[in-house]
Scaffold this active site. Structure first.
Site, PDB file in Angstrom:
ATOM      1  N   ASN A  74       0.884  -1.340  -0.077  1.00 34.81           N
ATOM      2  CA  ASN A  74       0.030   0.040  -0.139  1.00 34.81           C
ATOM      3  C   ASN A  74       0.983   1.315   0.020  1.00 34.81           C
ATOM      4  OD1 ASN A  74       0.654  -0.815   2.521  1.00 34.81           O
ATOM      5  ND2 ASN A  74      -1.096   0.286   3.543  1.00 34.81           N
ATOM      6  N   ILE A  75       0.287   2.251  -0.712  1.00 34.93           N
ATOM      7  CA  ILE A  75       1.106   3.531  -0.721  1.00 34.93           C
ATOM      8  C   ILE A  75       0.103   4.832  -0.477  1.00 34.93           C
ATOM      9  CG2 ILE A  75       2.303   4.919  -2.435  1.00 34.93           C
ATOM     10  CD1 ILE A  75       2.622   2.277  -4.182  1.00 34.93           C
ATOM     11  N   CYS A  85      -4.226   0.759  -2.417  1.00 35.55           N
ATOM     12  CA  CYS A  85      -4.062  -0.560  -1.640  1.00 35.55           C
ATOM     13  C   CYS A  85      -3.147  -1.540  -2.087  1.00 35.55           C
ATOM     14  CB  CYS A  85      -5.348  -1.382  -1.372  1.00 35.55           C
ATOM     15  SG  CYS A  85      -6.571  -0.501  -0.707  1.00 35.55           S
ATOM     16  N   GLU A  87      -3.147  -4.593  -2.829  1.00 36.55           N
ATOM     17  CA  GLU A  87      -3.729  -5.439  -3.714  1.00 36.55           C
ATOM     18  C   GLU A  87      -3.883  -4.979  -5.089  1.00 36.55           C
ATOM     19  OE1 GLU A  87      -4.775  -4.842  -0.736  1.00 36.55           O
ATOM     20  OE2 GLU A  87      -6.224  -6.194  -0.016  1.00 36.55           O
TER      21      GLU A  87
HETATM   22  N1  THU Z   1      -5.203  -1.367   2.803  1.00 32.23           N
HETATM   23  C1  THU Z   1      -4.795  -2.204   1.816  1.00 32.23           C
HETATM   24  O1  THU Z   1      -3.470  -2.020   1.261  1.00 32.23           O
HETATM   25  N2  THU Z   1      -5.272  -2.990   1.497  1.00 32.23           N
HETATM   26  C2  THU Z   1      -6.388  -3.725   2.140  1.00 32.23           C
HETATM   27  O2  THU Z   1      -6.918  -4.665   1.664  1.00 32.23           O
HETATM   28  C3  THU Z   1      -6.814  -3.051   3.095  1.00 32.23           C
HETATM   29  C4  THU Z   1      -6.520  -1.509   3.346  1.00 32.23           C
HETATM   30  C5  THU Z   1      -4.510  -0.068   3.215  1.00 32.23           C
HETATM   31  C6  THU Z   1      -5.022   1.139   2.759  1.00 32.23           C
HETATM   32  C7  THU Z   1      -4.465   2.156   3.679  1.00 32.23           C
HETATM   33  O3  THU Z   1      -2.908   2.355   3.379  1.00 32.23           O
HETATM   34  C8  THU Z   1      -4.116   1.338   5.032  1.00 32.23           C
HETATM   35  O4  THU Z   1      -4.491   0.044   4.608  1.00 32.23           O
HETATM   36  C9  THU Z   1      -5.316   1.534   5.972  1.00 32.23           C
HETATM   37  O5  THU Z   1      -6.466   1.795   5.131  1.00 32.23           O
END
Ligand code: THU
Length: 168
Positions: A74-75, A85, A87
């Site tokens: 995630n960035i 995210c 994914e």
């Molecule tokens: N996030 C993800 O990368 N994948 C997920 O399935 C759930 C949420 C990240 C987005 C954000 O950077 C952090 O988690 C908090 O929501």
């Protein structure tokens, strides 16, 4: 609690799974070894998470039909909404490299370096998965460690989804 519903959502666990009434094995396309390999990759990519705002670090590892693993993290962004995210990072990396056939994705995430909870993909990421994957066969592996994971089909996580078929 709704015990009945809980039973219905029993996931694959540690290579074996009971969904609804019948015990179901992992499909032939997916072995415990492959799950572990994907989880390991997701853990590696998680280390690259850019999360100055939430501290919630997520790693994902996407398995292509050609047996390649494409990772993502995630960035986050100071303006919040541009945040991507893990994914979707993995999917967009893969698609931009010309890859559009996918078998499974492993996801590992939690606050700081913790992995106490399974990190389920958000709704937006499920929708992106539905764009490229067959919901009935694409597998989503939610892991706390290589030994502790659950596997769902995308259809189980996103039933009755909206896709390109609706627009035909
Ligand atoms: N996030 C993800 O990368 N994948 C997920 O399935 C759930 C949420 C990240 C987005 C954000 O950077 C952090 O988690 C908090 O929501």
């Amino acid at each position: 609690m709704d015990k009945e519903k809980n039973t219905e959502l029993q996931p694959y666990k540690k290579g074996m799974l009971a969904v609804r009434d019948s015990a179901r094995k992992l499909p032939d396309s997916m072995s415990d070894l492959v799950c572990r390999k994907l989880i390991r990759a997701a853990c590696e990519y998680r280390k690259r998470a850019y999360t100055p705002y939430s501290g919630f670090q997520v790693g994902a590892a996407l398995l292509t039909a050609q047996n390649e693993i494409i990772g993502g993290c995630n960035i986050e962004n100071a303006a919040y909404t541009p945040t991507n995210c893990a994914e979707r990072t993995a999917f967009f990396k893969a698609v931009s490299e010309g890859k559009k056939d996918f078998l499974a994705i492993a996801i590992v995430g939690g606050k700081e370096e913790k992995t106490e909870e399974y990190c389920a993909p958000c709704g937006v990421c499920r929708q992106v998965m539905a764009e490229f994957c067959d919901p009935a066969t694409f597998l989503v592996i939610l892991a706390r460690s290589e030994e502790d994971y659950m596997v769902y089909t995308l259809e189980e996580l996103l039933p009755f989804s909206f896709s390109g078929k609706n627009l035909q």
